[in-house]
Write an enzyme that holds these catalytic residues in place. Structure first.
Site, PDB file in Angstrom:
ATOM      1  N   LYS A 167       0.823  -1.220   0.000  1.00  0.00           N
ATOM      2  CA  LYS A 167       0.000   0.000   0.000  1.00  0.00           C
ATOM      3  C   LYS A 167       0.851   1.261   0.000  1.00  0.00           C
ATOM      4  O   LYS A 167       0.751   2.100   0.915  1.00  0.00           O
ATOM      5  CB  LYS A 167      -0.972   0.004   1.173  1.00  0.00           C
ATOM      6  CG  LYS A 167      -2.020  -1.103   1.100  1.00  0.00           C
ATOM      7  CD  LYS A 167      -3.186  -0.820   2.035  1.00  0.00           C
ATOM      8  CE  LYS A 167      -4.330  -1.793   1.865  1.00  0.00           C
ATOM      9  NZ  LYS A 167      -4.080  -3.143   2.344  1.00  0.00           N
ATOM     10  N   PRO A 170       5.705  10.946  -5.661  1.00  0.00           N
ATOM     11  CA  PRO A 170       6.103  10.070  -6.772  1.00  0.00           C
ATOM     12  C   PRO A 170       7.535   9.559  -6.681  1.00  0.00           C
ATOM     13  O   PRO A 170       7.793   8.374  -6.936  1.00  0.00           O
ATOM     14  CB  PRO A 170       5.909  10.974  -8.002  1.00  0.00           C
ATOM     15  CG  PRO A 170       4.809  11.902  -7.594  1.00  0.00           C
ATOM     16  CD  PRO A 170       5.029  12.178  -6.132  1.00  0.00           C
ATOM     17  N   THR A 176       9.395   8.919  -4.104  1.00  0.00           N
ATOM     18  CA  THR A 176       9.529   7.879  -3.076  1.00  0.00           C
ATOM     19  C   THR A 176       8.814   6.605  -3.506  1.00  0.00           C
ATOM     20  O   THR A 176       9.310   5.497  -3.303  1.00  0.00           O
ATOM     21  CB  THR A 176       8.971   8.406  -1.734  1.00  0.00           C
ATOM     22  OG1 THR A 176       9.656   9.616  -1.415  1.00  0.00           O
ATOM     23  CG2 THR A 176       9.153   7.405  -0.619  1.00  0.00           C
ATOM     24  N   THR A 178     -12.521  -0.166   1.704  1.00  0.00           N
ATOM     25  CA  THR A 178     -13.905  -0.591   1.980  1.00  0.00           C
ATOM     26  C   THR A 178     -14.329  -0.261   3.405  1.00  0.00           C
ATOM     27  O   THR A 178     -15.498  -0.349   3.742  1.00  0.00           O
ATOM     28  CB  THR A 178     -14.082  -2.100   1.735  1.00  0.00           C
ATOM     29  OG1 THR A 178     -13.033  -2.774   2.405  1.00  0.00           O
ATOM     30  CG2 THR A 178     -14.053  -2.433   0.273  1.00  0.00           C
ATOM     31  N   GLY A 213      -8.711 -14.936   3.526  1.00  0.00           N
ATOM     32  CA  GLY A 213      -7.830 -15.301   4.626  1.00  0.00           C
ATOM     33  C   GLY A 213      -8.451 -16.311   5.563  1.00  0.00           C
ATOM     34  O   GLY A 213      -8.303 -17.528   5.408  1.00  0.00           O
TER      35      GLY A 213
END
Ligand code: C5P
Length: 241
Positions: free
Chosen positions: A69, A74, A76, A122, A212
């Site tokens: 994530k 930009p 980095t 979400t 999961g």
């Protein structure tokens, strides 16, 4: 058209939500033939280090979705993408809210990995989405999907609720649509609220499912994690596309 069993496994991404390599090993060794990837996330990455986590999965015969994530400027994001893709991962991701230039930077450094764009989390409802982005989650997901294409990404992480919104739009046809919040009918919902079954999500347009706990901790009637993964693969294979 039905999905062949070998293609079904490619679509199943197992969330390896553990905090130690020793806890990861039995899952990787057992499930490698049945899942397309092991999704390692912020928990394992921060517990043991990202290179160590990736190498551990690869050494034990699995492939890796680095759920890192990335969310930064930009330059980095470019550097981090170069480092992560060089580890030999199959997928990694960047937050769309980093902006189009950051998505482009990640795409330029993705090497042989596939770049996924995280859209609206979400966990955010419309009120939160309005507050952060000035738009409802649905509207903002469409904006982010367009930016993902323009930025050269391979796909999106989105909720199963957004699949029917994205599905009819021809421009988004070739994007991978990777969806968490999936629960077979035999599994408990845990903390997931708006879920779809594997079959529903695939038929709604998901190309990959992140699952999961229904696999790591299946109900007794289903059996072991391998039995759970096999049951999900059968469900995916039974889909008519
Ligand atoms: O155990 P479960 O199937 O709920 O795991 C889902 C995985 O997908 C977890 O690793 C969770 O962090 C991740 N995820 C999610 N919802 C999102 C984004 C990621 O459940 N919106």
């Amino acid at each position: 058209m039905t999905i062949m069993p070998e293609n079904a496994a490619e679509k199943l991404l197992f969330a390896l939500d553990v905090d130690a390599l020793a806890k990861a090993t039995p899952f990787i060794e057992a499930l490698s033939p049945y899942v397309g990837c092991f999704k390692i996330g912020l928990e394992l990455m921060n517990a043991v280090g990202t290179p160590q986590a990736v190498q551990h999965v690869l050494r034990h015969g699995g492939q890796v979705f680095a759920d890192c994530k990335l969310n930064d400027i930009p330059n980095t994001v470019r550097g981090a993408s170069r480092v992560i893709s060089a580890m030999g991962v199959k997928y990694f991701n960047v937050h769309a809210s980093s902006g189009i230039e950051a998505i482009k930077a990640a795409a330029e450094e993705k090497g042989s990995a596939k770049l996924l764009v995280v859209t609206v989390l979400t966990s955010l409802d419309d009120t939160a989405s309005q507050g952060i982005f000035g738009k409802t989650a649905r509207d903002k997901v469409l904006d982010f999907a367009n930016e993902a294409i323009e930025g050269g990404a391979d796909g999106l992480i989105c909720s199963s609720q957004e699949l029917e919104l994205l599905g009819p739009i021809p421009e988004f046809k070739n994007l991978l649509k990777v969806t968490p919040g999936i629960r077979p009918t035999w599994a408990q919902s845990d903390d997931q609220k708006r879920t779809m079954t594997p079959k529903e999500a695939i038929q709604a347009g998901a190309t990959h499912l992140v699952i999961g706990r229904p696999i790591s901790n299946p109900p007794r009637g289903i059996g072991s994690p391998i039995d759970a993964a096999k049951a999900i693969l059968e469900e995916i294979s039974s889909c008519q596309l």
